[in-house]
Design a protein around this motif. Structure first.
Motif, mmCIF file in Angstrom:
data_model
loop_
_atom_site.group_PDB
_atom_site.id
_atom_site.type_symbol
_atom_site.label_atom_id
_atom_site.label_comp_id
_atom_site.label_asym_id
_atom_site.label_seq_id
_atom_site.Cartn_x
_atom_site.Cartn_y
_atom_site.Cartn_z
ATOM 1 N N MET A 1 12.969 6.947 -8.263
ATOM 2 C CA MET A 1 12.462 5.846 -7.552
ATOM 3 C C MET A 1 13.537 5.237 -6.465
ATOM 4 O O MET A 1 13.090 4.894 -5.269
ATOM 5 N N LEU A 2 14.675 5.422 -6.699
ATOM 6 C CA LEU A 2 15.617 5.438 -5.439
ATOM 7 C C LEU A 2 15.231 6.117 -4.186
ATOM 8 O O LEU A 2 15.392 5.806 -3.015
ATOM 9 N N ASP A 3 14.781 7.596 -4.492
ATOM 10 C CA ASP A 3 14.564 8.400 -3.492
ATOM 11 C C ASP A 3 13.143 7.895 -2.720
ATOM 12 O O ASP A 3 13.045 8.060 -1.740
ATOM 13 N N LYS B 1 1.829 5.438 -7.858
ATOM 14 C CA LYS B 1 0.617 6.087 -8.515
ATOM 15 C C LYS B 1 0.981 7.524 -8.395
ATOM 16 O O LYS B 1 0.652 8.455 -9.446
ATOM 17 N N ALA B 2 1.334 8.248 -7.087
ATOM 18 C CA ALA B 2 1.376 9.717 -7.256
ATOM 19 C C ALA B 2 2.500 10.069 -8.150
ATOM 20 O O ALA B 2 2.543 11.331 -8.435
ATOM 21 N N THR B 3 3.491 9.293 -8.754
ATOM 22 C CA THR B 3 4.520 9.723 -9.574
ATOM 23 C C THR B 3 4.106 9.382 -11.131
ATOM 24 O O THR B 3 5.155 9.231 -11.872
ATOM 25 N N ASP C 1 0.789 -1.218 -0.118
ATOM 26 C CA ASP C 1 -0.064 0.036 -0.114
ATOM 27 C C ASP C 1 0.716 1.102 -0.153
ATOM 28 O O ASP C 1 0.595 1.983 -0.741
ATOM 29 N N GLY C 2 2.056 1.253 0.894
ATOM 30 C CA GLY C 2 2.745 2.338 1.083
ATOM 31 C C GLY C 2 3.282 2.853 -0.313
ATOM 32 O O GLY C 2 3.479 3.999 -0.698
ATOM 33 N N LEU D 1 5.289 4.290 -18.136
ATOM 34 C CA LEU D 1 5.617 4.059 -16.733
ATOM 35 C C LEU D 1 4.750 2.803 -16.087
ATOM 36 O O LEU D 1 3.701 3.274 -15.430
ATOM 37 N N ILE D 2 5.346 1.744 -15.912
ATOM 38 C CA ILE D 2 4.490 0.574 -15.631
ATOM 39 C C ILE D 2 5.226 -0.225 -14.538
ATOM 40 O O ILE D 2 6.223 -0.223 -14.412
#
Length: 479
Positions: free
Chosen positions: A177-179, A58-60, A51-52, A132-133
């Motif tokens: 994505m690392l961030d 999704k937000a990105t 979930d987290g 972006l999948i």
RNA sequence: CGGGGUGUAGCGCAGAUGGAAGCGCGCCGCGUUUGGGACGCGGAGGUCGGCGGUUCAAGUCCGCCCACCCCGACCA
């Protein structure tokens, strides 16, 4: 659950870990060597992790999809480094429907190839980009030596796969994505990380550059808990992922992939757990508050259950559970929930009801130290504050532990000495080659976990080559 | 794949010298209990990892095989 104590974490870390996983009912061994069953409690924890992360993906701008489990073997042969890296650990289906297959099918060890194949079909123009999948699935790697959660034959994870028009956009995605992994790990799991770039030796098979987040476990070893790869044009070229740019010129895409697996659960266990069992960060804990009613006779029973029910109603902001089991003593339940790592326990009995209070016990401070009596009318605020406080102090404790066990060395002799005497992370200036790195690993078992991105150290002298450099390497024995 | 270890009830183990398969925990039933891992009584539960051999007789001796765990090499 067994009534015995866990093996000591400080003396028998590996036994402690294995038994904890079994007894907290996170997972169990399956009949197939090296693979595991994730039990409901472990899966609930994984769902909270999902979930987290999913929210953040999704937000990105990422979307979820599903790709097949079976991949033609020939796909793997298209990218040279990729097949070299993965061929020893592939599980391959050669017979299906009672017949030998024309072409063997690989049970996916990761999906770059099948996704590359599809992206080649889907991408025609710069207008199709970026793509972006993300995928939630499981993968199979035939590992030689396995350990619950940390390395199993099959494991669950997410793998993100993106394609971009430019090199810089792909690099930006990789680092973004690392961030996200870092932020998630720190804020949700209370697990501090070192973000960095992998060396040539350690990077993903087929990647141009790999990045990872690295954490220190309770036994001072390092765990890579998330990775993000800039694949350059390697897969785009192998799978003909091309697009027409604004100037009508055919270009290869730039792709990335990034993943975080159920291994992360192992990290949470090994960072936070203690001799009594698991300690879960409140934000990820399937149950945040457990209420243990205490009673002697039928009259007390109904009174305490009623009180417990009301407490639960008032704590509707938290994931709260009442332990209604009647065949177990309170003492047993206390130990049971401690084994499972529930962050906060509320004890409510006749004495408390008479006094208009309850007893709160925080999991991260075992025994009397973590117990307090609290008036029932202050319960909501106190619980809310405590859960935040537990989350923070778990993180701070983990940071302190990591920092206390991170050393800087100036010579190779010192490196060996520190590693032998103290262990932990060694973070020092580094200008060596891949061969130097291999030699160090051969001689000390410690490898470069990453080349940290944040380097407050500035310039310095490489402990191995003596050269001046501003590059720093993080060395450790790793899982 | 190398080194080490273990396979006997769900789990942990005991069963010298071959001679009627046991203990603790857990599980089921009844009762008493319940503020840091309760107690009594009564129960259920086993092709002793598999195959072969020696023997009147094998959990026990011999051979082969299999599985799992730990330590290395490989790896998220």
């Amino acid at each position: 659950m067994s009534s015995e104590r866990l093996p000591s974490r400080s003396e028998h870390f590996s036994d402690w870990y294995n038994q904890l996983v079994l007894r907290a009912e996170l997972a169990d061994y399956s009949p197939v060597r090296g693979s595991m069953v994730i039990r409901p409690y472990g899966w609930a924890l994984w769902e909270n992790i999902q979930d987290g992360l999913d929210k953040r993906f999704k937000a990105t701008g990422h979307v979820n999809a599903a790709f097949p489990l079976l991949i033609p073997l020939s796909f793997f042969e298209k990218e040279k480094d990729h097949i070299e890296g993965f061929s020893p650990e592939l599980a391959i289906v050669t017979i299906a429907g009672g017949q030998e297959l024309e072409e063997p099918l690989v049970v996916r060890p990761t999906s770059e190839t099948i996704i590359g194949h599809m992206y080649a079909k889907w991408i025609k123009s710069y207008r199709d980009l970026p793509i972006l999948i993300n995928v939630w699935n499981s993968v199979v790697r035939w590992e030689l030596r396995t350990k619950l959660f940390l390395r199993t034959t099959e494991f669950y994870w997410q793998e993100g796969h993106t394609a971009h028009a430019t090199e810089s956009e792909a690099e930006e995605e990789t680092l973004q994505m690392l961030d996200i992994y870092e932020e998630f790990s720190v804020n949700e799991a209370a697990v501090p990380v070192i973000k960095g770039k992998k060396t040539e030796r350690e990077k993903f098979a087929g990647a141009k550059d790999s990045y990872s987040i690295e954490s220190m476990m309770g036994d001072l070893r390092a765990l890579q808990s998330g990775t993000s790869h800039n694949l350059g044009q390697n897969f785009a070229k192998a799978f003909d992922i091309q697009y027409l740019d604004v100037g009508n010129t055919l270009q290869h895409c730039w792709t990335t992939s990034w993943g975080l697996s159920t291994r992360f659960l192992g990290g949470i266990i090994m960072v936070h757990g203690d001799d009594h069992g698991l300690i879960l960060p409140p934000r990820l804990a399937p149950t945040q508050v457990v209420i243990v009613p205490i009673f002697r006779d039928a009259e007390q029973k109904s009174a305490t259950f009623e009180a417990a029910e009301q407490i639960k109603l008032r704590l509707s902001n938290s994931r709260t559970l009442i332990d209604r089991r009647e065949d177990l003593t309170p003492g047993y339940k206390f130990n049971d929930w401690e084994m499972r790592g529930v962050p906060l326990r509320i004890e409510i009995g006749p004495k408390d009801i008479a006094a208009g209070q309850a007893v709160l016990a925080r999991r991260d401070l075992p025994g009397r130290e973590g117990k307090q009596e609290i008036a029932l009318d202050k319960l909501e605020d106190t619980v809310e504050d405590l859960l935040i406080n537990i989350q923070e102090s778990m993180y701070e404790k983990a940071v302190r532990f990591r920092d206390e066990n991170t050393h800087y060395v100036e010579t190779y002799d010192e490196f060996k000495e520190v590693l032998a005497d103290q262990g932990g992370f060694i973070r020092s200036h580094w200008a060596g080659t891949s061969e130097d790195e291999a030699q160090i690993k051969e001689e000390t078992k410690a490898s470069i976990r990453c080349l940290p991105i944040d380097r407050p150290e500035g310039k310095g002298r490489c402990f191995f080559t003596g050269k001046e450099t501003d590059q720093v390497a993080l060395f450790a024995k790793a899982y």
